[in-house]
Design a protein around this motif. Sequence first.
Motif, PDB file in Angstrom:
ATOM      1  N   VAL A  95      45.807  50.674  63.521  1.00 33.90           N
ATOM      2  CA  VAL A  95      45.874  50.020  62.213  1.00 33.90           C
ATOM      3  C   VAL A  95      47.027  49.025  62.304  1.00 33.90           C
ATOM      4  O   VAL A  95      48.150  49.403  62.655  1.00 33.90           O
ATOM      5  CB  VAL A  95      46.141  51.029  61.074  1.00 33.90           C
ATOM      6  N   MET A  96      46.730  47.756  62.024  1.00 33.37           N
ATOM      7  CA  MET A  96      47.756  46.722  62.123  1.00 33.37           C
ATOM      8  C   MET A  96      48.740  46.854  60.965  1.00 33.37           C
ATOM      9  O   MET A  96      48.429  47.436  59.926  1.00 33.37           O
ATOM     10  CB  MET A  96      47.115  45.330  62.095  1.00 33.37           C
ATOM     11  N   LYS A  97      49.932  46.275  61.125  1.00 36.79           N
ATOM     12  CA  LYS A  97      50.927  46.291  60.048  1.00 36.79           C
ATOM     13  C   LYS A  97      50.321  45.699  58.783  1.00 36.79           C
ATOM     14  O   LYS A  97      49.683  44.650  58.809  1.00 36.79           O
ATOM     15  CB  LYS A  97      52.154  45.474  60.474  1.00 36.79           C
ATOM     16  N   ARG A  98      50.529  46.388  57.673  1.00 38.68           N
ATOM     17  CA  ARG A  98      49.849  46.049  56.424  1.00 38.68           C
ATOM     18  C   ARG A  98      50.369  44.746  55.802  1.00 38.68           C
ATOM     19  O   ARG A  98      51.551  44.443  55.886  1.00 38.68           O
ATOM     20  CB  ARG A  98      50.070  47.195  55.431  1.00 38.68           C
ATOM     21  N   GLY A  99      49.449  44.027  55.148  1.00 39.12           N
ATOM     22  CA  GLY A  99      49.818  42.840  54.387  1.00 39.12           C
ATOM     23  C   GLY A  99      50.045  43.205  52.932  1.00 39.12           C
ATOM     24  O   GLY A  99      50.234  44.377  52.591  1.00 39.12           O
ATOM     25  N   PRO A 100      50.015  42.207  52.016  1.00 37.89           N
ATOM     26  CA  PRO A 100      50.158  42.508  50.588  1.00 37.89           C
ATOM     27  C   PRO A 100      49.073  43.488  50.146  1.00 37.89           C
ATOM     28  O   PRO A 100      47.941  43.439  50.623  1.00 37.89           O
ATOM     29  CB  PRO A 100      49.972  41.146  49.914  1.00 37.89           C
ATOM     30  N   VAL A 101      49.421  44.369  49.220  1.00 37.42           N
ATOM     31  CA  VAL A 101      48.522  45.464  48.816  1.00 37.42           C
ATOM     32  C   VAL A 101      47.839  45.197  47.476  1.00 37.42           C
ATOM     33  O   VAL A 101      46.731  45.661  47.232  1.00 37.42           O
ATOM     34  CB  VAL A 101      49.345  46.779  48.730  1.00 37.42           C
ATOM     35  N   LYS A 102      48.469  44.427  46.608  1.00 34.29           N
ATOM     36  CA  LYS A 102      48.044  44.331  45.204  1.00 34.29           C
ATOM     37  C   LYS A 102      46.799  43.458  44.983  1.00 34.29           C
ATOM     38  O   LYS A 102      46.456  42.598  45.786  1.00 34.29           O
ATOM     39  CB  LYS A 102      49.179  43.768  44.353  1.00 34.29           C
ATOM     40  N   ASP A 103      46.170  43.704  43.826  1.00 32.57           N
ATOM     41  CA  ASP A 103      45.119  42.817  43.310  1.00 32.57           C
ATOM     42  C   ASP A 103      45.793  41.725  42.481  1.00 32.57           C
ATOM     43  O   ASP A 103      46.847  41.939  41.891  1.00 32.57           O
ATOM     44  CB  ASP A 103      44.159  43.597  42.409  1.00 32.57           C
ATOM     45  N   ILE A 104      45.146  40.566  42.447  1.00 31.10           N
ATOM     46  CA  ILE A 104      45.668  39.467  41.623  1.00 31.10           C
ATOM     47  C   ILE A 104      44.538  38.875  40.779  1.00 31.10           C
ATOM     48  O   ILE A 104      43.358  38.956  41.149  1.00 31.10           O
ATOM     49  CB  ILE A 104      46.309  38.346  42.471  1.00 31.10           C
ATOM     50  N   LEU A 105      44.913  38.282  39.656  1.00 27.78           N
ATOM     51  CA  LEU A 105      43.967  37.536  38.834  1.00 27.78           C
ATOM     52  C   LEU A 105      44.193  36.054  39.109  1.00 27.78           C
ATOM     53  O   LEU A 105      45.296  35.544  38.917  1.00 27.78           O
ATOM     54  CB  LEU A 105      44.178  37.823  37.347  1.00 27.78           C
ATOM     55  N   VAL A 106      43.147  35.396  39.595  1.00 24.39           N
ATOM     56  CA  VAL A 106      43.204  33.944  39.810  1.00 24.39           C
ATOM     57  C   VAL A 106      42.590  33.277  38.590  1.00 24.39           C
ATOM     58  O   VAL A 106      41.460  33.587  38.198  1.00 24.39           O
ATOM     59  CB  VAL A 106      42.447  33.528  41.089  1.00 24.39           C
ATOM     60  N   PHE A 107      43.332  32.371  37.978  1.00 23.50           N
ATOM     61  CA  PHE A 107      42.868  31.717  36.748  1.00 23.50           C
ATOM     62  C   PHE A 107      41.981  30.523  37.059  1.00 23.50           C
ATOM     63  O   PHE A 107      42.174  29.813  38.045  1.00 23.50           O
ATOM     64  CB  PHE A 107      44.064  31.244  35.910  1.00 23.50           C
ATOM     65  N   ASN A 108      41.008  30.316  36.167  1.00 22.02           N
ATOM     66  CA  ASN A 108      40.204  29.098  36.213  1.00 22.02           C
ATOM     67  C   ASN A 108      40.942  28.071  35.361  1.00 22.02           C
ATOM     68  O   ASN A 108      41.155  28.267  34.172  1.00 22.02           O
ATOM     69  CB  ASN A 108      38.811  29.386  35.645  1.00 22.02           C
ATOM     70  N   ASN A 109      41.320  26.962  35.956  1.00 22.06           N
ATOM     71  CA  ASN A 109      42.210  26.012  35.275  1.00 22.06           C
ATOM     72  C   ASN A 109      41.516  25.064  34.313  1.00 22.06           C
ATOM     73  O   ASN A 109      42.161  24.223  33.709  1.00 22.06           O
ATOM     74  CB  ASN A 109      42.963  25.177  36.317  1.00 22.06           C
ATOM     75  N   LYS A 110      40.193  25.187  34.204  1.00 27.26           N
ATOM     76  CA  LYS A 110      39.486  24.255  33.308  1.00 27.26           C
ATOM     77  C   LYS A 110      39.957  24.413  31.870  1.00 27.26           C
ATOM     78  O   LYS A 110      40.055  25.522  31.358  1.00 27.26           O
ATOM     79  CB  LYS A 110      37.981  24.506  33.377  1.00 27.26           C
ATOM     80  N   LYS A 111      40.249  23.314  31.230  1.00 23.75           N
ATOM     81  CA  LYS A 111      40.680  23.356  29.819  1.00 23.75           C
ATOM     82  C   LYS A 111      39.427  23.306  28.944  1.00 23.75           C
ATOM     83  O   LYS A 111      38.878  22.240  28.690  1.00 23.75           O
ATOM     84  CB  LYS A 111      41.575  22.142  29.499  1.00 23.75           C
ATOM     85  N   ASP A 112      38.956  24.476  28.558  1.00 25.57           N
ATOM     86  CA  ASP A 112      37.722  24.529  27.771  1.00 25.57           C
ATOM     87  C   ASP A 112      38.063  24.998  26.357  1.00 25.57           C
ATOM     88  O   ASP A 112      38.243  26.183  26.114  1.00 25.57           O
ATOM     89  CB  ASP A 112      36.714  25.470  28.445  1.00 25.57           C
ATOM     90  N   THR A 113      38.193  24.074  25.434  1.00 27.84           N
ATOM     91  CA  THR A 113      38.555  24.445  24.056  1.00 27.84           C
ATOM     92  C   THR A 113      37.384  24.243  23.098  1.00 27.84           C
ATOM     93  O   THR A 113      37.539  24.270  21.896  1.00 27.84           O
ATOM     94  CB  THR A 113      39.749  23.583  23.572  1.00 27.84           C
ATOM     95  N   SER A 114      36.207  24.033  23.688  1.00 27.48           N
ATOM     96  CA  SER A 114      35.053  23.709  22.838  1.00 27.48           C
ATOM     97  C   SER A 114      34.607  24.900  21.988  1.00 27.48           C
ATOM     98  O   SER A 114      34.096  24.727  20.896  1.00 27.48           O
ATOM     99  CB  SER A 114      33.880  23.231  23.699  1.00 27.48           C
ATOM    100  N   ASP A 115      34.804  26.109  22.526  1.00 27.25           N
ATOM    101  CA  ASP A 115      34.327  27.283  21.787  1.00 27.25           C
ATOM    102  C   ASP A 115      35.392  28.373  21.821  1.00 27.25           C
ATOM    103  O   ASP A 115      35.407  29.219  22.711  1.00 27.25           O
ATOM    104  CB  ASP A 115      33.007  27.775  22.404  1.00 27.25           C
ATOM    105  N   LEU A 116      36.295  28.332  20.861  1.00 26.12           N
ATOM    106  CA  LEU A 116      37.422  29.260  20.873  1.00 26.12           C
ATOM    107  C   LEU A 116      37.004  30.694  20.544  1.00 26.12           C
ATOM    108  O   LEU A 116      37.757  31.625  20.762  1.00 26.12           O
ATOM    109  CB  LEU A 116      38.489  28.791  19.874  1.00 26.12           C
ATOM    110  N   GLU A 117      35.785  30.852  19.994  1.00 23.52           N
ATOM    111  CA  GLU A 117      35.333  32.192  19.592  1.00 23.52           C
ATOM    112  C   GLU A 117      34.632  32.936  20.720  1.00 23.52           C
ATOM    113  O   GLU A 117      34.262  34.081  20.567  1.00 23.52           O
ATOM    114  CB  GLU A 117      34.364  32.070  18.397  1.00 23.52           C
ATOM    115  N   LYS A 118      34.395  32.253  21.844  1.00 24.31           N
ATOM    116  CA  LYS A 118      33.582  32.891  22.876  1.00 24.31           C
ATOM    117  C   LYS A 118      34.286  34.090  23.503  1.00 24.31           C
ATOM    118  O   LYS A 118      35.515  34.184  23.503  1.00 24.31           O
ATOM    119  CB  LYS A 118      33.161  31.893  23.929  1.00 24.31           C
TER     120      LYS A 118
END
Length: 307
Positions: A95-118
């Motif tokens: 087993v090779m030396k471990r890398g980062p362990v955590k999960d991450i949330l990658v954001f979608n950068n699109k500015k979508d303000t057309s439907d704030l209720e969605k």
Amino acid sequence: MKKIVRIGTRSSELALWQAHLVQQNLSKIQITSEIVEVSSKGDEILDKPLHEIGGIGLFTKSLDEALLQGKIDIAVHSMKDVPTDLPKGIVQVAVMKRGPVKDILVFNNKKDTSDLEKVLTIATGSLRRKAQWLKKYPEYKVVDLRGNVNTRLRKLYESNWQGAVFAEAGLTRIDLLPKNFEVLDWMIPAPAQGAVMVVALDGDINFLSEMAKLNCEKTEKATYIERAFMKTLEGGCTAPIGAHAKIEDENITFDGILIDLDGSQSFEIHEEEKLENWENFGKNCALKLLNSGGSNLMKKIKSQMSH
């Protein structure tokens, strides 16, 4: 010792990165190698959730077959994709030396303000990530996301989703970590997340001992604990099970979770132990969790997944 060691790998960019890591480490111990690409069912079928097309072992089966047929000498896997019981005749060599362990949330950068209720939407192909997300944010919609890292990033940026969950290790390793992300400290990762495993055919003692020089003992023990926890719970890598063992000096801290598919019910465990007792630690944590009510939840999850 074989003249040139044939390293079997899947053909995705991340899988090839892992194979090159092994190749670089072999060259440090004066072993020449070549990389052999093998395609897998998990990479080919992208229109169905993982648990519907075989779940655990899906990404490793074709490499196991290539090993057993003598087409490659070792196979390199993302360890979290590997079943806890290896096929007959195949053994874990490093087993090779471990890398980062955590999960991450990658954001979608699109500015979508057309439907704030969605409804807010995030994407993941992992039942574990989906269940933990819904436990914390039940008002969200979680959609399925399949494909290699590059494909999933592209799908995210072409979508109207707010974000998608990835393993930090995968994006870091192939230099695709975007500026706009958040580390999900509260999410317990998959057993062996961030670790790379090398397997070979059992038998040739000299060859196996040469390959064992690649092993990182600390990572090997931590991932063993996590996988023993998962195995004792009887969950494949598709069941919503998280496990993380952290070794510091002579101590281990362990966090584990078993969680319902919709995040509505969960059992969590946090334990500490001396490193000398590492071999039974993961199993003992799982038994504790099962005995405190987890066994009924495990039965419920199994029946849900069989329908």
